[in-house]
Design a protein around this motif. Structure first.
Motif, PDB file in Angstrom:
ATOM      1  N   ALA A  10     -15.531 -28.877  12.036  1.00 20.41           N
ATOM      2  CA  ALA A  10     -15.153 -27.479  11.828  1.00 20.41           C
ATOM      3  C   ALA A  10     -15.551 -27.080  10.419  1.00 20.41           C
ATOM      4  CB  ALA A  10     -13.653 -27.281  12.040  1.00 20.41           C
ATOM      5  N   ARG A  11     -15.735 -25.768  10.203  1.00 22.17           N
ATOM      6  CA  ARG A  11     -16.142 -25.266   8.886  1.00 22.17           C
ATOM      7  C   ARG A  11     -15.353 -24.015   8.522  1.00 22.17           C
ATOM      8  NH1 ARG A  11     -22.808 -25.637   9.010  1.00 22.17           N
ATOM      9  NH2 ARG A  11     -22.954 -27.928   9.157  1.00 22.17           N
ATOM     10  N   ASP A  12     -15.217 -23.823   7.203  1.00 21.58           N
ATOM     11  CA  ASP A  12     -14.632 -22.608   6.630  1.00 21.58           C
ATOM     12  C   ASP A  12     -13.261 -22.301   7.221  1.00 21.58           C
ATOM     13  OD1 ASP A  12     -17.045 -22.350   5.241  1.00 21.58           O
ATOM     14  OD2 ASP A  12     -17.950 -21.179   6.872  1.00 21.58           O
ATOM     15  N   LEU A  13     -12.426 -23.329   7.356  1.00 20.00           N
ATOM     16  CA  LEU A  13     -11.087 -23.098   7.871  1.00 20.00           C
ATOM     17  C   LEU A  13     -10.249 -22.391   6.820  1.00 20.00           C
ATOM     18  CD1 LEU A  13     -10.357 -26.496   9.654  1.00 20.00           C
ATOM     19  CD2 LEU A  13     -11.314 -24.408  10.616  1.00 20.00           C
ATOM     20  N   LEU A  14      -9.470 -21.396   7.243  1.00 26.59           N
ATOM     21  CA  LEU A  14      -8.646 -20.607   6.332  1.00 26.59           C
ATOM     22  C   LEU A  14      -7.211 -20.593   6.802  1.00 26.59           C
ATOM     23  CD1 LEU A  14     -10.953 -17.489   5.723  1.00 26.59           C
ATOM     24  CD2 LEU A  14     -10.641 -19.450   4.231  1.00 26.59           C
ATOM     25  N   VAL A  15      -6.293 -20.636   5.821  1.00 29.93           N
ATOM     26  CA  VAL A  15      -4.873 -20.434   6.098  1.00 29.93           C
ATOM     27  C   VAL A  15      -4.363 -19.438   5.083  1.00 29.93           C
ATOM     28  CG1 VAL A  15      -4.498 -22.691   7.097  1.00 29.93           C
ATOM     29  CG2 VAL A  15      -4.310 -22.409   4.640  1.00 29.93           C
ATOM     30  N   LYS A  16      -3.136 -18.978   5.263  1.00 31.91           N
ATOM     31  CA  LYS A  16      -2.595 -17.968   4.365  1.00 31.91           C
ATOM     32  C   LYS A  16      -2.426 -18.543   2.964  1.00 31.91           C
ATOM     33  CE  LYS A  16       2.073 -18.893   6.071  1.00 31.91           C
ATOM     34  NZ  LYS A  16       3.268 -18.302   6.675  1.00 31.91           N
ATOM     35  N   GLU A  17      -2.420 -17.692   1.967  1.00 31.98           N
ATOM     36  CA  GLU A  17      -2.504 -18.095   0.570  1.00 31.98           C
ATOM     37  C   GLU A  17      -1.393 -19.046   0.139  1.00 31.98           C
ATOM     38  OE1 GLU A  17      -4.906 -17.553  -1.471  1.00 31.98           O
ATOM     39  OE2 GLU A  17      -6.037 -16.412  -0.018  1.00 31.98           O
ATOM     40  N   SER A  18      -0.224 -18.856   0.729  1.00 32.06           N
ATOM     41  CA  SER A  18       0.902 -19.666   0.288  1.00 32.06           C
ATOM     42  C   SER A  18       0.722 -21.137   0.606  1.00 32.06           C
ATOM     43  CB  SER A  18       2.210 -19.170   0.940  1.00 32.06           C
ATOM     44  OG  SER A  18       2.111 -19.289   2.348  1.00 32.06           O
ATOM     45  N   LYS A  19      -0.220 -21.423   1.469  1.00 31.10           N
ATOM     46  CA  LYS A  19      -0.440 -22.820   1.853  1.00 31.10           C
ATOM     47  C   LYS A  19      -1.518 -23.488   1.011  1.00 31.10           C
ATOM     48  CE  LYS A  19       2.514 -22.653   5.183  1.00 31.10           C
ATOM     49  NZ  LYS A  19       3.756 -23.399   5.103  1.00 31.10           N
ATOM     50  N   GLY A  20      -2.168 -22.778   0.113  1.00 30.51           N
ATOM     51  CA  GLY A  20      -3.181 -23.383  -0.737  1.00 30.51           C
ATOM     52  C   GLY A  20      -4.577 -23.223  -0.161  1.00 30.51           C
ATOM     53  N   VAL A  21      -5.531 -23.802  -0.837  1.00 30.27           N
ATOM     54  CA  VAL A  21      -6.932 -23.633  -0.460  1.00 30.27           C
ATOM     55  C   VAL A  21      -7.325 -24.609   0.639  1.00 30.27           C
ATOM     56  CG1 VAL A  21      -9.308 -23.703  -1.300  1.00 30.27           C
ATOM     57  CG2 VAL A  21      -7.492 -22.788  -2.756  1.00 30.27           C
ATOM     58  N   PHE A  22      -6.876 -25.861   0.518  1.00 29.22           N
ATOM     59  CA  PHE A  22      -7.305 -26.893   1.456  1.00 29.22           C
ATOM     60  C   PHE A  22      -6.415 -26.923   2.689  1.00 29.22           C
ATOM     61  CE2 PHE A  22      -8.734 -28.381  -2.723  1.00 29.22           C
ATOM     62  CZ  PHE A  22     -10.103 -28.461  -2.476  1.00 29.22           C
ATOM     63  N   VAL A  23      -6.946 -27.533   3.734  1.00 34.08           N
ATOM     64  CA  VAL A  23      -6.268 -27.574   5.033  1.00 34.08           C
ATOM     65  C   VAL A  23      -6.094 -29.034   5.443  1.00 34.08           C
ATOM     66  CG1 VAL A  23      -6.357 -26.844   7.445  1.00 34.08           C
ATOM     67  CG2 VAL A  23      -7.343 -25.390   5.661  1.00 34.08           C
ATOM     68  N   ASP A  24      -4.902 -29.361   5.945  1.00 30.91           N
ATOM     69  CA  ASP A  24      -4.665 -30.653   6.605  1.00 30.91           C
ATOM     70  C   ASP A  24      -4.758 -30.395   8.103  1.00 30.91           C
ATOM     71  OD1 ASP A  24      -4.218 -31.556   4.098  1.00 30.91           O
ATOM     72  OD2 ASP A  24      -2.052 -31.726   4.281  1.00 30.91           O
ATOM     73  N   ALA A  25      -5.957 -30.554   8.640  1.00 30.12           N
ATOM     74  CA  ALA A  25      -6.243 -30.014   9.968  1.00 30.12           C
ATOM     75  C   ALA A  25      -6.328 -31.093  11.030  1.00 30.12           C
ATOM     76  CB  ALA A  25      -7.564 -29.239   9.939  1.00 30.12           C
ATOM     77  N   TYR A  26      -5.889 -30.713  12.234  1.00 29.32           N
ATOM     78  CA  TYR A  26      -6.136 -31.501  13.424  1.00 29.32           C
ATOM     79  C   TYR A  26      -6.324 -30.544  14.587  1.00 29.32           C
ATOM     80  CZ  TYR A  26      -1.194 -30.797  14.698  1.00 29.32           C
ATOM     81  OH  TYR A  26       0.033 -30.261  15.020  1.00 29.32           O
ATOM     82  N   VAL A  27      -6.900 -31.033  15.683  1.00 27.96           N
ATOM     83  CA  VAL A  27      -7.250 -30.195  16.826  1.00 27.96           C
ATOM     84  C   VAL A  27      -6.395 -30.581  18.014  1.00 27.96           C
ATOM     85  CG1 VAL A  27      -9.106 -29.468  18.375  1.00 27.96           C
ATOM     86  CG2 VAL A  27      -9.613 -29.976  15.987  1.00 27.96           C
ATOM     87  N   LYS A  28      -5.805 -29.567  18.648  1.00 27.08           N
ATOM     88  CA  LYS A  28      -5.062 -29.763  19.892  1.00 27.08           C
ATOM     89  C   LYS A  28      -5.911 -29.240  21.044  1.00 27.08           C
ATOM     90  CE  LYS A  28      -0.789 -28.477  19.940  1.00 27.08           C
ATOM     91  NZ  LYS A  28       0.425 -27.643  19.744  1.00 27.08           N
ATOM     92  N   LEU A  29      -5.989 -30.022  22.109  1.00 23.36           N
ATOM     93  CA  LEU A  29      -6.768 -29.639  23.283  1.00 23.36           C
ATOM     94  C   LEU A  29      -5.863 -29.643  24.500  1.00 23.36           C
ATOM     95  CD1 LEU A  29      -8.630 -31.982  21.554  1.00 23.36           C
ATOM     96  CD2 LEU A  29     -10.388 -30.780  22.858  1.00 23.36           C
ATOM     97  N   GLN A  30      -6.084 -28.669  25.395  1.00 21.42           N
ATOM     98  CA  GLN A  30      -5.270 -28.577  26.602  1.00 21.42           C
ATOM     99  C   GLN A  30      -6.107 -28.067  27.753  1.00 21.42           C
ATOM    100  OE1 GLN A  30      -1.697 -26.256  26.204  1.00 21.42           O
ATOM    101  NE2 GLN A  30      -1.133 -26.449  28.343  1.00 21.42           N
ATOM    102  N   VAL A  31      -6.015 -28.776  28.881  1.00 25.83           N
ATOM    103  CA  VAL A  31      -6.607 -28.343  30.144  1.00 25.83           C
ATOM    104  C   VAL A  31      -5.516 -28.417  31.190  1.00 25.83           C
ATOM    105  CG1 VAL A  31      -8.340 -28.770  31.910  1.00 25.83           C
ATOM    106  CG2 VAL A  31      -8.917 -29.120  29.506  1.00 25.83           C
ATOM    107  N   GLY A  32      -5.011 -27.299  31.631  1.00 23.00           N
ATOM    108  CA  GLY A  32      -3.904 -27.290  32.572  1.00 23.00           C
ATOM    109  C   GLY A  32      -2.678 -27.901  31.932  1.00 23.00           C
ATOM    110  N   LYS A  33      -2.106 -28.926  32.559  1.00 24.35           N
ATOM    111  CA  LYS A  33      -0.917 -29.581  32.025  1.00 24.35           C
ATOM    112  C   LYS A  33      -1.251 -30.793  31.158  1.00 24.35           C
ATOM    113  CE  LYS A  33      -0.195 -32.528  36.090  1.00 24.35           C
ATOM    114  NZ  LYS A  33       0.761 -32.946  37.139  1.00 24.35           N
TER     115      LYS A  33
END
Length: 1008
Positions: A10-33
């Motif tokens: 992923a690239r150029d991930l953004l969060v609101k300012e109060s959370k800082g510049v960097f992101v501690d990111a992970y991806v959730k995936l869902q297909v049906g249940k």
């Protein structure tokens, strides 16, 4: 159908300012249940995952929902998760792609909350998708909808996807390594149980038809893997079955196993889904699969979903090991731990029918990822649940595959007879040992030179030669003579070494045991990878076996690292069953040279069943042995050739040592005891006592004593505590006098040898700086019986005659602490004290009334309280020998009696005077927390008698005082004078108070 999703980056991930510049990111995936997620990558706006997921597709109208989430764990009490962005991809959009595969494509992330604040672009994510199991043409798929709204991108198929993914992984390898290093610090509570594989390249899953081919494939890469040891949580199943190990492995773990389905139905498990076995490449290649199901509800826990990740640790065609990690995140504290199970399948013992057998061992442990106060409760609940579950497992498996019972096993005589038939004669050993280049070249050279001498003629003497001395005429002759001498010396050494090795066998091999009782027979079969200290890499090993102070020695096997002994060594019969067998392998280097140890081991008979001991491989310990992975193949048999009479004779002998009647326990009682601690059937209970185990909090339970162990068991509101250790593990047994901390009761402290008894560590009160465990037991109903029994059993099991004699003297001194002394003689281990009469009085009281001062009743407590004794406690009188009684006291002086306020512990013994007209009460007092209190003991003797046999006669009381000095001091005279004055005044006050209280009580009864 199956949807395969590659989450690349992923690239150029953004969060609101109060959370800082960097992101501690992970991806959730869902297909049906079905849901899954990636690992967390910390402090980056451009994370690279390169992870692959498989989803089961039930309906083509479903969507793949991909959500990028920011995890914020900066709060003190909670962890928050903010949505960075989300993308939805319809499944049916994949059908029109070439080969139903979408190559790596960038998708823009949308965040409804961010759009309200004016931020339209939250970043983008690179995904690749492929659909398997359906028709490649949309017209042939009945689930394909009539219209397509998603714009598609051409692709070249799944192999192109893997190629691009691999290149991207190499391109961003450095960033990925940085991300992985950050992700290692992720909160352990975020441990996820998913069906995903985090490898960059995963082969196609194995079907049922080629599962055996996959096992064979693993065999080729299994040479370096050792069979793992049982997990420390305990053994759930240990049974031998009439089937080969490879067939048992296939029966349990083959895809779509009917046994698994039947077990799920028996246990009420629903929604069982077995993933395919896949080949995981990487640091250690292995087969792995994921199984998920919903466990049936119990009285305490609702129905929860569980996920098992099953991985082959070893598979070489004969031995198999499968590690299973079970995740139950929905149970209380489920994110804090995982349960690990280890299935070990090894070849079983040889059956009398000649059929193959396989032994299945299942062990377990709880692996905690986060500390919690509920650890003990979690382990207890897991233990109980697993026990019940695998009891059903074993019952069902036993109905399908017949277990091996003892009648079908090859008996001792058959196994030993087979070894004797395999014994190699000495002439074959000689041929193998001497068939080498050194011996052959020496023989050839000797024959050649002998022939040369016979063919040559005698010549004249030359140079310095004379009659009887023939010197070499050239340097060539000198060289040949030197080589021949060295060769002959080497051959001579080999011959002498062989003869010495044959003689070293001694008389141990084949010698029958003598006597009646417990007979130990050890069949030394072979060794494997025995270490060597020679540069040639070969050794001359022999084995020394030690048990109960007796040793047996095997023969020497020359120049081999894999010796074949096939020897039978028997130990003479003993009165008590042996507990351990010490095994040590030495390198033979001549009869007068010190042999070098090549490894050692200890076989604990209580940790193995008779079936295991009948055919066991023992790994050797030691630097050389562990480096070479040395082990010995033994067959051990322990027999009682005199039956129940052996046990009766042993108990009779111990009765003399203990001084108390020891009864033979019932078979039911013995069976319960054996089951409680998991002991072999030959173990028999001697006695058991109620007591307290002193730890941080006292724990009430029972102390069990048998011929080989000391065990403790307690059950407090369902929380069970049990442990045992061997008598041989004990280094010291100490008796602690009563104190306020022990509520006026003496304590028994058992100290184990260094490095021993760590299985019982949870019951120890402390561990000293040398690593020795100390166990404290107190509050016995009859302390003297317990201490004598323990000391006698310990001496019998562990000590040689010299040490036993010394211990008997120490025990005699210890017993004298509680023994009646006549007018002269030691008491309580003290030397004779010079007894001085300090007080004599005639009281107008009946002797019976005056003796109430020594019965622990109301009068005694009232008088001692008024005389300045605080926290006054006494024990009941116990019979230590005919007409001799004993009790213990403890109290503290108030400040009026002693400015130090010291604590006093004392022992009293009373016995009748010879003429029967009164009693003598001897008391020895130990003063604690006073200056020089460890230097002396105070000995007081009360002689209370009546001049006549008349019941109304007055009582005559004489009090004697003596001081026994344990250490000398220059203040001795001053202290004697001070103690004598104080105790004279104090004892006079006590008897005056007693007279007043008895008379006052009599007056009250008269007026009443």
């Amino acid at each position: 159908m199956k949807l395969n999703v590659y989450v690349l980056e992923a690239r150029d991930l953004l969060v609101k300012e109060s959370k800082g510049v960097f992101v501690d990111a992970y991806v959730k995936l869902q297909v049906g249940k079905y849901k899954s997620r990636t690992r967390v990558l910390k402090k980056t706006q451009n994370p690279i995952w390169n992870e692959e997921f498989d989803f089961r597709v039930v309906d083509m109208d479903e969507e793949l929902i991909v959500s990028v989430v920011h995890k914020d764990d900066s709060g003190f009490f909670s962890v928050s998760r903010d949505l960075v962005g989300r993308v939805r991809i319809p499944i049916w959009s994949m059908v029109s792609e070439d080969n139903q595969t979408l190559p790596p494509t960038w998708f823009s992330l949308e965040n409804p909350k961010a759009e309200k604040s004016g931020v339209k672009d939250s970043g983008k994510i690179l995904l690749s998708l492929s659909l398997h199991g359906g028709s490649s043409s949309p017209s042939n798929d009945p689930l394909f909808p009539a219209h397509i709204k998603h714009k598609v991108v051409p692709a070249e198929g799944k192999h192109l996807v893997k190629s691009i993914g691999s290149r991207l992984g190499r391109l961003f390898n450095k960033n990925e390594e940085d991300s992985k290093s950050d992700s290692r610090t992720d909160d352990s509570s975020e441990v996820s149980c998913t069906a995903s594989d985090y490898e960059d390249c995963v082969d196609e899953p194995f079907s049922c038809c080629n599962f055996e081919e996959a096992i064979k494939l693993m065999q080729s890469s299994d040479n370096e893997h050792e069979l793992p040891q049982d997990l420390e949580g305990g053994i759930l199943v240990d049974q031998t079955y009439k089937v080969s190990s490879i067939d048992l492995n296939s029966f349990l773990f083959m895809p779509d196993s009917q046994f698994r389905k039947d077990l799920a139905e028996l246990q009420g498990t629903t929604d069982l889904q077995e993933g395919p076995w896949t080949w995981k490449s990487g640091e250690g290649s292995s087969l792995t699969r994921v199984v998920s199901y919903i466990k049936a509800a119990t009285k305490l826990v609702k129905a929860v979903k569980a996920t098992e990740e099953q991985t082959y640790v070893k598979a070489n065609g004969r031995e198999f090991a499968v590690m299973v990690t079970v995740c139950t995140p929905d149970v209380p504290y489920g994110n804090c731990f995982k349960i690990e199970l280890l299935y070990r399948i090894i070849p079983g013992i040889e059956l009398s029918s000649g059929e193959e057998s396989a032994r299945l061992i299942i062990s377990w442990k709880v692996n905690f990822y986060q500390s919690t106060m509920m650890r003990g409760m979690i382990e207890g609940g897991a233990r109980q649940g697993l026990k019940e579950s695998f009891e059903q497992f074993a019952d069902l498996l036993g109905k399908v595959i017949k277990p091996v019972d003892s009648a079908e096993q090859m008996d001792k005589e058959q196994m030993l007879a087979s070894l004797q038939m395999e014994h190699q004669p000495d002439w074959q050993l000689a041929i193998e040992y001497f068939w080498n280049f050194t011996v052959l070249s020496t023989i050839v050279m000797g024959l050649y030179i002998t022939l040369h001498i016979l063919l040559s003629c005698f010549g004249t003497h030359r140079s310095l030669e004379f009659g009887g001395l023939d010197l070499p005429d050239t340097f060539g002759e000198l060289f040949v003579s030197g080589v021949l001498f060295l060769q002959l010396e080497r051959v001579f050494y080999m011959i002498s070494h062989f003869i010495q090795a044959r003689l070293h066998r001694g008389n141990d091999h084949g010698v029958r045991s003598q006597g009646d009782g417990w007979v130990l027979t050890v069949a030394l079969v072979e060794g494997s990878n025995i270490a060597s200290m020679d540069a040639a890499g070969l050794s001359d090993p022999y084995v020394v076996l030690s048990c109960n102070g007796k040793t047996r020695t095997s023969s020497v096997k020359l120049q081999t690292c894999d010796p074949q002994w096939n020897e039978i060594l028997e130990f003479d019969a003993t009165e008590e069953p042996p507990a351990v067998l010490d095994v040590e392998v030495f390198d033979f280097d001549g009869p007068f040279d010190q042999a070098a140890s090549l490894g050692h081991a200890e076989v604990n008979f209580l940790k193995h069943t008779s079936t295991e001991l009948a055919d066991i491989w023992v790994p050797l310990e030691g630097k050389l042995a562990q480096a070479s992975q040395s082990k010995l193949h033994l067959r051990i048999f322990l027999d009682n050739n005199n039956g129940i009479e052996t046990i009766r004779e042993y108990l009779t002998k111990m009765e003399k040592e203990v001084g108390t009647k020891l009864n033979l326990r019932s078979p039911h009682r013995n069976s319960t005891f054996q089951k409680l601690f998991g002991l072999p059937p030959e173990e028999f209970l001697i006695n058991d006592f109620s007591c307290y185990l002193k730890r941080k909090m006292p724990l009430q339970g029972r102390l069990f004593l048998s011929a080989r162990i000391v065990g403790f068991y307690a059950n407090l509101f369902g929380h069970k505590t049990k442990f045992f250790f061997l008598w041989e593990d004990i280094e010291d047994v100490e008796v602690i006098p009563p104190s306020l901390a022990s509520v006026g009761s003496p304590s028994l402290v058992i100290t184990l040898r260094k490095g021993r008894g760590f299985d019982a560590k949870h019951g120890a009160k402390s561990q000293d700086e040398d690593g020795r465990l100390r166990f404290h037991f107190q509050s016995f109903v009859s302390f003297n019986v317990v201490s004598r029994t323990i000391m006698a059993l310990w001496r019998t099991r562990t000590l040689n005659p010299e040490i036993k004699g010394k211990m008997e003297e120490d025990q005699q001194d210890q017993d004298e602490r509680y023994a009646q002394i006549e007018d002269s003689g030691p008491f309580l281990g003290l030397e004779d004290a010079n007894m001085l009469k300090i007080y004599s009085v005639e009281l107008p009281l009946k002797i019976k009334s005056l003796l109430e001062m020594f019965d622990g009743g109301e009068l005694e407590h009232k008088v001692m309280g008024k005389s300045g004794c605080l926290n006054y406690t006494t024990t009941a009188w116990e019979v230590v020998r005919p007409d001799v009684f004993e009790r213990h006291l403890s109290y503290k002086f108030n400040r009026n009696v002693s400015i130090f306020g010291g604590e006093v512990t004392s022992t009293q013994q009373k016995s009748r005077i010879v003429d029967g007209k009164g009693w003598i009460v001897d008391e020895v007092m130990i003063l604690h927390d006073v200056p020089f209190g460890d230097h002396f003991r105070v000995h007081v003797r009360y002689q209370i008698e009546t001049p006549t046999a008349m019941s109304t006669s007055p009582s005559h009381c004489q009090i004697y005082l003596g001081i026994a000095w344990l250490k000398s001091t220059k203040f001795q005279e001053r202290m004697v004078r001070n103690i004598t004055d104080k105790f004279t005044e104090r004892l006079k006050e006590i008897f005056e108070l007693a007279e007043r209280e008895i008379l006052f009580a009599g007056e009250r009864e008269t007026f009443a």
